[in-house]
Design a protein around this motif. Structure first.
Motif, PDB file in Angstrom:
ATOM      1  N   ASN A 505     -99.181 -40.630 -15.750  1.00 25.00           N
ATOM      2  CA  ASN A 505     -99.221 -39.127 -14.911  1.00 25.00           C
ATOM      3  C   ASN A 505     -99.559 -39.535 -13.337  1.00 25.00           C
ATOM      4  O   ASN A 505    -101.048 -38.874 -12.898  1.00 25.00           O
ATOM      5  N   THR A 507     -97.987 -37.411 -11.090  1.00 26.59           N
ATOM      6  CA  THR A 507     -98.255 -36.084 -10.177  1.00 26.59           C
ATOM      7  C   THR A 507     -99.678 -35.604  -9.949  1.00 26.59           C
ATOM      8  O   THR A 507    -100.154 -35.898 -10.714  1.00 26.59           O
ATOM      9  N   VAL A 508     -99.506 -35.042  -8.581  1.00 30.02           N
ATOM     10  CA  VAL A 508    -100.736 -34.004  -8.396  1.00 30.02           C
ATOM     11  C   VAL A 508    -100.454 -32.852  -7.881  1.00 30.02           C
ATOM     12  O   VAL A 508     -99.673 -32.702  -6.582  1.00 30.02           O
ATOM     13  N   THR A 509    -100.940 -32.066  -8.706  1.00 29.40           N
ATOM     14  CA  THR A 509    -101.123 -30.618  -8.213  1.00 29.40           C
ATOM     15  C   THR A 509    -102.014 -30.752  -7.115  1.00 29.40           C
ATOM     16  O   THR A 509    -103.366 -30.328  -7.183  1.00 29.40           O
ATOM     17  N   ARG A 511    -104.941 -29.084  -4.852  1.00 26.98           N
ATOM     18  CA  ARG A 511    -106.090 -28.158  -4.035  1.00 26.98           C
ATOM     19  C   ARG A 511    -105.839 -27.543  -3.252  1.00 26.98           C
ATOM     20  O   ARG A 511    -105.363 -28.359  -2.113  1.00 26.98           O
ATOM     21  N   HIS A 528    -107.589 -38.793  -5.877  1.00 29.42           N
ATOM     22  CA  HIS A 528    -105.855 -38.583  -6.803  1.00 29.42           C
ATOM     23  C   HIS A 528    -105.285 -39.206  -5.759  1.00 29.42           C
ATOM     24  O   HIS A 528    -103.955 -39.292  -6.016  1.00 29.42           O
ATOM     25  N   THR A 556     -99.330 -27.581  -4.480  1.00 28.75           N
ATOM     26  CA  THR A 556     -97.453 -28.240  -4.107  1.00 28.75           C
ATOM     27  C   THR A 556     -97.507 -29.261  -5.106  1.00 28.75           C
ATOM     28  O   THR A 556     -98.744 -30.154  -5.152  1.00 28.75           O
ATOM     29  N   LYS A 557     -97.068 -29.642  -6.077  1.00 28.17           N
ATOM     30  CA  LYS A 557     -96.828 -31.067  -6.405  1.00 28.17           C
ATOM     31  C   LYS A 557     -96.702 -31.650  -5.511  1.00 28.17           C
ATOM     32  O   LYS A 557     -95.131 -32.107  -5.437  1.00 28.17           O
ATOM     33  N   VAL A 558     -97.331 -33.597  -6.238  1.00 33.90           N
ATOM     34  CA  VAL A 558     -96.967 -33.834  -5.372  1.00 33.90           C
ATOM     35  C   VAL A 558     -97.236 -35.714  -5.947  1.00 33.90           C
ATOM     36  O   VAL A 558     -98.101 -35.386  -6.779  1.00 33.90           O
ATOM     37  N   ASP A 559     -96.394 -36.785  -5.735  1.00 32.58           N
ATOM     38  CA  ASP A 559     -96.487 -37.633  -6.017  1.00 32.58           C
ATOM     39  C   ASP A 559     -97.859 -38.266  -6.202  1.00 32.58           C
ATOM     40  O   ASP A 559     -98.316 -38.267  -4.485  1.00 32.58           O
ATOM     41  N   ARG A 560     -99.094 -39.799  -6.590  1.00 28.72           N
ATOM     42  CA  ARG A 560     -99.894 -40.222  -5.878  1.00 28.72           C
ATOM     43  C   ARG A 560     -99.339 -41.473  -4.785  1.00 28.72           C
ATOM     44  O   ARG A 560     -98.377 -41.513  -5.356  1.00 28.72           O
TER      45      ARG A 560
END
Length: 675
Positions: A505, A507-509, A511, A528, A556-560
């Motif tokens: 897991n 990806t991070v959405t 905040r 995160h 926005t969804k981004v990679d860690r």
């Protein structure tokens, strides 16, 4: 103690206490004009009337203010507040070297050399200005969060040309790092600092100091009398060449130590080179007492024998064993005895030829002569005369060695090598401004070699990257094309660690961080696995320290491991506020002032007070008028013993300001300051 919130010198607001010492207390403060954190050293209240302590405090300020180097804590301001002297220095947010060693020992050998290179570079500059620190120890060496070294506390530093270097004050310092000559109360030289540097290097390599004891006296005696414990007995991974740097720096006789910090740095930098892997143990050449009686293990004094009657030589001749006589008699009586004799003689001759030929194949050992600080051609002649060949000639920037003269050799002077071997020369190309090359995209080892050959100190910082291959440069701290002095500049190279290992897991959405505090945003990023880039700007609508906006935006969804840029409010900008900096120089008049004043006041009793004032230097008082200051209050109050330049910031929203400078009771400058 100074209370938190106190505004020192109408400029530095006290935030917290950083430390308390025997001479002064150090506080964390905020410069309300430049809006930055600073460290403020303030003379203790109970010592402000002691002339010796005041002189030491002033000496530290003077010594440090003359030394501008990236690895020396900078003095930003000096002044008095209600007759209490203070000194403002840059704030280093990080541990001291003692704490760093305690938490991270054992250190990687290249990390040890990186740290020592910065320390040696700073000490080399201090020695160039004839300033001896005299109290070098890990507790006086600070490290910021990027791993950069900053030497502090020149409180007992003394200039070489001062007459105050006496046996009394020369023994000041920390006993664990004190040179033998300091423990004996002898003359302190640059080699005394080099001894302390050797002890610091020992501690970096082993995690401990070489000598401990129940009392300071017992430790001092060990420094004066005992050999430094072997590092290689504790850790075989330390090369002999690196241990030799410690042994030479900590030699009991100063003549056996390095002639300069620059020479020690050059030797240290090559200590991990493969060609030095078979280097013998360093042996000092001075201070050896050849007249001492050496007691060998197992030796026992011979007891006095009882007198015996004289015996003739014939009687004392040992009788040959009977079996031996019979053997040789049988050989001689045998008819083939001469064949035995020929074979024996042949064997003896063969053994002698073999021994002599083996001895002839072994090359003669010679010591590399010391050619530092002499012209390149003369150095080559001297090396060739010693039976050595000239290898590479490496040009390197140097503020200490003139252009065309030798900085160091590889192997270093004094090392024993085979006759006919090659010796590389490191030759000064002078001290000048050099354009920084673009190292982005280059391999780290290649970039480091190029920069170090120019004289730069290089600091490595590792960072994950999805785009840049492993061990290539992502960015550099000084932009390409900028002109700097290499010997006074440290370049940080950000090096790729390659792509980060991501969990399933990954990806991070994002905040919405708007109206988060800066700390709240930092905590979110850490939780995160995000990298936070912080930009600050003025805002009339968002409270100071709160997030104004973010990029990428919320949702926005981004990679860690991705970078999120946030803008943080600096609060509202003062309207129509103008800051004007006025620069001027106050000349030192010294003895001439004392003589003039004494002549003009023959009929009064003021000559003695003039002499007392003049012994401290010229008394300078600065008054300013702007939106934050009044001419009725002293802005700066100090004594000077040399021409000194000042840069005074004026805050003027409307109208004009005013500057007044008084030297020894006479106004020498009075002018208006306008926008």
């Amino acid at each position: 103690m100074i209370d938190k919130g106190y505004l020192l010198g109408e400029r530095y607001r006290i935030i917290d206490t950083l430390g308390e010492g025997g001479m002064a207390n150090v506080y964390l403060a905020e410069d309300i004009i430049l809006q930055r954190k600073v460290a403020v050293k303030i003379l203790r209240l109970d010592l402000q009337n002691e002339p010796q302590t005041q002189a030491r405090f002033q000496r530290e300020a003077l010594a440090t203010s003359e030394l501008s180097h990236p690895n020396i804590v900078s003095v930003l301001d000096v002044g008095t507040d209600h007759s209490l002297p203070y000194m403002v220095m840059e704030y280093v947010d990080g541990p001291d070297l003692k704490e760093y060693i305690r938490k991270n020992s054992p250190l990687d050998l290249r990390e040890v050399i990186r740290i020592m290179d910065q320390i040696l570079s700073a000490v080399a500059l201090a020695h160039k200005h004839n300033v001896i620190h005299r109290d070098l120890k890990p507790q006086n060496i600070l490290m910021d969060k990027r791993g950069n070294i900053k030497i502090a506390d020149f409180g007992i530093a003394v200039a070489l040309n001062q007459s105050s270097i006496t046996q009394t004050n020369s023994v000041m310092g920390s006993v664990h790092y004190m040179s033998p000559e300091q423990t004996r109360g002898g003359m302190v030289t640059k080699q005394s600092d080099i001894y302390s540097l050797g002890i610091i290097l020992y501690e970096l390599l082993t995690g401990t100091v070489p000598f401990n004891g129940d009392t300071p006296v017992s430790i001092a005696l060990k420094h004066a009398q005992e050999l430094i414990p072997s590092i290689r007995k504790k850790d075989k991974s330390v090369p002999q060449a690196l241990e030799n740097v410690v042994l030479r720096a900590t030699a009991k006789d100063p003549r056996d130590r390095y002639p300069s910090a620059q020479a020690m740095k050059a030797d240290l930098d090559s200590s991990l080179d493969p060609e030095r892997s078979d280097e013998p143990v360093f042996v000092p050449t001075h201070g050896l007492n050849n007249d001492k009686t050496i007691v060998l293990p197992g030796f026992r004094p011979q007891e006095k024998q009882q007198e015996k009657p004289e015996v003739s030589k014939e009687d004392t001749q040992p009788e040959e064993p009977k079996s031996k006589k019979i053997f040789w008699q049988n050989v001689k009586d045998h008819k083939w005895w001469w064949i035995f004799s020929v074979i024996t003689a042949g064997l003896i001759i063969f053994i002698m030829i073999f021994a002599l030929s083996g001895r002839g194949d072994k090359p003669e050992q010679v010591n590399v002569p010391d050619v530092t600080n002499i012209a390149e051609n003369r150095a080559k002649d001297k090396l060739e005369a010693a039976g050595l060949q000239i290898g590479q000639v490496i040009k390197r920037q140097s503020d200490d060695v003139k252009k065309g003269r030798v900085i160091a050799t590889k192997p270093n002077a004094g090392n024993s090598i085979d006759q006919g071997k090659t010796v590389d020369l490191i030759v000064s190309s002078g001290s000048s401004m050099v354009k920084v090359a673009d190292m982005v995209g280059k391999e780290y080892d290649e970039a480091t070699k190029k920069l170090e050959n120019l004289g730069f100190d290089v600091v490595r910082e590792d960072q994950y990257s999805d785009k840049v291959p492993t061990n290539e440069i992502i960015s550099q701290s000084i932009a390409a094309g900028v002109e700097v002095k290499p010997t006074q500049t440290t370049i940080t190279l950000v090096v790729s660690k390659g792509k980060p290992v991501r969990p399933h897991n990954h990806t991070v959405t994002l905040r919405d961080l708007k109206n988060y505090s800066l700390k709240g945003a930092q905590d979110y990023a850490k939780e995160h696995g995000l990298t936070l880039q912080i930009n600050q700007e003025y805002s009339d609508n968002v409270e100071k320290g709160m997030v104004i906006s973010m990029e990428p935006g919320p949702g926005t969804k981004v990679d860690r491991g991705s970078t999120v840029t946030i803008k943080v409010s600096r609060g509202p900008k003062a309207k129509k506020e103008t800051t004007i900096t006025k620069t001027f120089t106050v000349n030192y008049v010294g003895d001439s002032f004392g003589k003039d004043e004494k002549t003009n006041n023959d009929k009064t009793d003021n000559s003695s007070s003039n002499e007392d004032s003049n012994s401290k230097g010229d008394h300078v008082q600065i008054y300013i008028k702007d939106d934050d200051h009044s001419l009725s209050n002293i802005y700066r109050d100090l004594y000077i013993k040399r021409d000194m330049s000042f840069s005074i910031p004026f805050s003027i929203r409307s109208g004009h300001g005013e500057l007044r400078v008084v030297r020894n009771g006479q106004t020498i400058l009075n002018e208006k300051v306008t926008k």
